[in-house]
Write an enzyme that holds these catalytic residues in place. Structure first.
Site, short mmCIF file in Angstrom:
data_model
loop_
_atom_site.label_atom_id
_atom_site.label_comp_id
_atom_site.label_asym_id
_atom_site.label_seq_id
_atom_site.Cartn_x
_atom_site.Cartn_y
_atom_site.Cartn_z
N ASP A 157 2.17 130.39 44.90
CA ASP A 157 0.83 130.41 45.49
C ASP A 157 0.15 131.71 45.05
O ASP A 157 0.35 132.76 45.68
CB ASP A 157 0.90 130.40 47.03
CG ASP A 157 1.32 129.04 47.59
OD1 ASP A 157 0.60 128.08 47.38
OD2 ASP A 157 2.39 128.99 48.23
N LYS A 256 -5.81 122.06 46.60
CA LYS A 256 -5.33 121.91 47.98
C LYS A 256 -6.46 122.22 48.96
O LYS A 256 -7.47 122.83 48.56
CB LYS A 256 -4.12 122.83 48.22
CG LYS A 256 -4.40 124.32 47.99
CD LYS A 256 -3.13 125.14 48.08
CE LYS A 256 -3.43 126.62 47.95
NZ LYS A 256 -2.22 127.47 47.95
N HIS A 269 1.00 125.95 59.72
CA HIS A 269 2.31 126.60 59.59
C HIS A 269 3.01 126.65 60.95
O HIS A 269 4.24 126.71 61.01
CB HIS A 269 2.15 128.03 59.06
CG HIS A 269 1.68 128.10 57.65
ND1 HIS A 269 0.35 128.10 57.32
CD2 HIS A 269 2.36 128.15 56.48
CE1 HIS A 269 0.22 128.17 56.00
NE2 HIS A 269 1.43 128.20 55.47
N ASP A 341 2.40 119.50 51.33
CA ASP A 341 2.55 120.89 51.75
C ASP A 341 4.00 121.05 52.25
O ASP A 341 4.74 120.05 52.40
CB ASP A 341 1.54 121.22 52.86
CG ASP A 341 1.15 122.69 52.87
OD1 ASP A 341 1.91 123.51 52.33
OD2 ASP A 341 0.09 123.02 53.43
#
Length: 442
Positions: A157, A256, A269, A341
């Site tokens: 990332d 994304k 998350h 993800d």
């Protein structure tokens, strides 16, 4: 007497005429016969062919006939050829993109590559040390993968701003939000090229960027300035430019977070966000940048862990056939690679068993299952998918669809485990500084 002789003479003349006529007809028939009869060389060839045919099924004339009657063979699809050579284990492994621990290759990571044959690895901040150290770590993974028949995705990332995985000696790139304020697509494309050059220094070949989320909710705890802005058209313009910059430098971009993470008030998350928007509302804002990316034949799309109850009340987007199968694959006509993800995030871990999530996302249309931070999780997904194929819950043809897309992407970018880190750190840093000055001046 005269009359008699004349009659005889006429009779002889008629006879001669008849004979000449008959003779002419015979000559004509003879000529026709000659034209149909093969020449001596043709006769010999035919005889040779006949003799050869007595001993085998080949001959000059037969070969000619076969050439005239057998259609030309179509060129073989190199992706299909590679797919056909893979075992079920190797195919399932291609669908897993896993995380590793530490800053050097440990025994468990080697075993995961050897046993689960994972098709990709992702690095996080805790995997990064110095430029030489990280490059060596990346290369050690490629070296370990050489026993497998397909080169490995090495991903990261690297967005710029607060989401950066670069060592301290690499000049920083500002956030999408700051670049978005310039409204200059050329600066965004240069940003993509610079991001690509950053990760090439370390040997990566995939970047989970650009972010195509529209920052429509100021209370969003996870997106913010990771987005280019609150306008769908601006995000489309700048995001596609960044995507092209990455692509032009030979790095695989992954857009994304489809269907859009910009209007959430919960960090996925930690837990499962819920967005109560209709299909029409999503089409008027969130989906616009992703549709633009699909039109530009984006290589890969990451799907978010967000529940959209007005589309699918039972499954978050990453596990939803409605959102992946019917919308992204169906309505958008997207046939590239779909990546989830991280399946170890709280949005999934708090609400689903990992094995159930793995089956659901494949059934929905995902190609690559991202699972970080645990070797055991990668093994669980591998074992689960293999059992699902053996039991018939997932067909092997469905696995083949995903693996075909993955192999096609790897072939398109000529990925190789032999490829070494590349680039000039000093020159790259100078170019970043120069580009930042242009961004600041706008």
């Amino acid at each position: 007497m005269y009359i008699h002789n004349r009659k005889l003479k006429n009779k002889h003349i008629n006879t001669l005429q008849m004979l000449c006529l008959l003779f002419g007809i015979m000559l004509l028939l003879s000529a026709c016969g000659q034209s149909q009869k093969p020449s001596s060389s043709e006769q010999n060839n035919n005889n040779a062919g006949t003799e050869t045919n007595a001993n085998s099924n080949t001959g000059a004339n037969n070969q000619d006939d076969q050439q005239n009657t057998v259609p030309p063979q179509e060129e073989k699809d190199p992706v299909e050829e590679q797919l056909d050579q893979l075992s079920l284990d190797e195919k399932i492994g291609q669908m897993i993109l896993a995380g590793v621990q530490g800053t050097t290759l440990d025994a468990e990571a080697k075993q995961m590559i050897t046993d689960q044959k994972v098709g990709g690895i992702i690095f996080y901040a805790n995997n990064v040390s110095t430029v030489p150290g990280t490059a060596k770590f990346v290369q050690s993974i490629k070296d370990a993968n050489r026993s497998n028949p397909v080169p490995i995705f090495m991903s990261v990332d690297q967005e710029g701003g607060k989401v950066s995985r670069m060592p301290e000696t690499v000049e920083s790139i500002p956030s999408n939000g700051k670049v978005g304020k310039t409204k200059d697509a050329d600066l965004a494309q240069t940003m993509g090229k610079l991001l690509a050059r950053q990760i090439q220094l370390l040997g990566f070949n995939v970047d989970f960027a650009p972010v195509l989320d529209v920052n429509s909710n100021p209370n969003n705890p996870v997106i913010g300035d990771r987005s280019f802005g609150s306008s769908a058209s601006l995000v489309s313009q700048m995001g596609i430019a960044e995507m092209k910059g990455l692509r032009n430098e030979g790095i695989i971009p992954v857009v994304k977070h489809f269907p859009g993470h910009g209007d959430t008030s919960v960090d996925s998350h930690l837990d499962l966000p819920v967005v109560n928007k209709t299909e029409k509302q999503l089409a008027q804002l969130e989906w616009i940048p992703f549709e633009a990316a699909v039109k530009e034949q984006v290589e890969a799309v990451m799907v978010a862990h967000i529940l959209f109850p007005k589309l699918d009340p039972d499954h978050p987007a990453s596990l939803s056939d409605v959102i992946i199968g019917q919308q992204l694959r169906g309505k958008f006509k997207y046939d590239g690679v779909v990546i989830t993800d991280d399946l170890s995030m709280g949005a999934i871990a708090k609400n689903y068993k990992l094995n159930d999530a793995a089956v659901a996302t494949v059934q929905a249309g995902s190609d690559i299952l991202l699972v970080a931070h645990s070797y055991e999780s990668a093994k669980t997904i591998f074992d689960t998918l293999k059992s699902a194929v053996k039991s018939g819950k997932i067909s092997e043809s469905r696995i083949n669809e995903s693996v075909y897309r993955i192999l096609a992407l790897k072939q398109k970018y000529n990925l190789s485990d032999e490829e070494q880190p590349s680039g000039d750190l000093k020159q790259l840093n100078a170019d970043i500084v120069d580009w930042r000055k242009q961004v600041d001046a706008r």
